[in-house]
Design a protein around this motif. Structure first.
Motif: not given
Length: 227
Positions: A17-22, A24-31, A208-212
């Motif tokens: 969703g909105v997390l990948t608007r700005d 790419p998914k590999p740069l979404i932060e986890v921990a 799996d990080i398939g959704h927020p």
């Protein structure tokens, strides 16, 4: 010698969703760190020196993050090439293989899965070795599973094992595949028919990080003590 990993990082991440608007998914932060850095930590700990990543969506952002880490980049343009096509396009950077391929949108909890695959790999009898996780040890994944194993470790479709997004693969069939855009599923079907497709079972847990919501689940998994 298994000295190369292909990191799949080109996808759009539309389910986020909105997390990948700005980004790419590999740069979404986890921990507190980007998803792809969790994968790179495993790669570095396993001592795999040649790292290649494919890029497409917001490629400039990923390139700026990965180049300082010594990752070689395979840009997919104008179209995205799927896993098989992405690996085929990156073969000048990876070399002839065999190699690891690794999804960058999952979290592993337990022993390093690259080390376990390397220890199980038998190139005389295998053309691919897929790391699978029992469905009950997965987080963020619903039934059904993907595969089953026979007593010899040969893998077939259907069953309660989930493909974890990590494998060792010989690349000859990828290199000679006729299509430009194709999934590695097409290669697996060829190898299975040849009796050369095998699986290993991961003893830890996997998210799996398939959704927020997967971010929260993964962070909870990472906060658990390791046995």
């Amino acid at each position: 010698m298994l000295d190369t990993v292909m990191l799949f990082a080109a996808g759009f991440g539309t389910r986020m969703g909105v997390l990948t608007r700005d980004r790419p998914k590999p740069l979404i932060e986890v921990a507190g760190q980007p998803l792809i850095d969790h994968a790179l930590e495993l790669v570095e700990a396993a001592g795999v020196p040649n790292r290649v990543a494919n890029l497409h969506y917001k490629a400039e952002m990923l390139a700026a993050h990965l180049q300082p880490r010594g990752v070689n980049l395979s840009l997919e343009s104008p179209q995205i090439l799927d896993t098989g096509g992405g690996l085929k396009a990156a073969l000048p950077l990876t070399g002839p293989g065999p190699l690891f391929t690794m999804n960058t949108d999952v979290i592993w909890s337990g022993p390093n899965p690259l080390d376990l695959l390397r220890a199980t790999w038998q190139p005389d009898s295998m053309d691919a070795l897929l790391m699978c996780v029992p469905l009950e040890n997965t987080i963020g994944r619903k039934a059904p599973g993907d595969f089953a194993l026979d007593r010899a470790g040969k893998i077939t479709r259907g069953g309660d094992l989930v493909y974890g997004g990590l494998q060792i693969l010989k690349t000859q069939d990828v290199a000679r595949h006729d299509e430009t855009v194709f999934s590695l599923n097409a290669i697996w079907d060829v190898l299975a028919a040849r009796g050369r497709l095998f699986g290993a079972v991961y003893p830890g847990r996997w998210c799996d990080i398939g959704h927020p919501e997967g971010i929260r689940l993964a962070e909870a998994l990472l906060s658990e003590p390791h046995v």
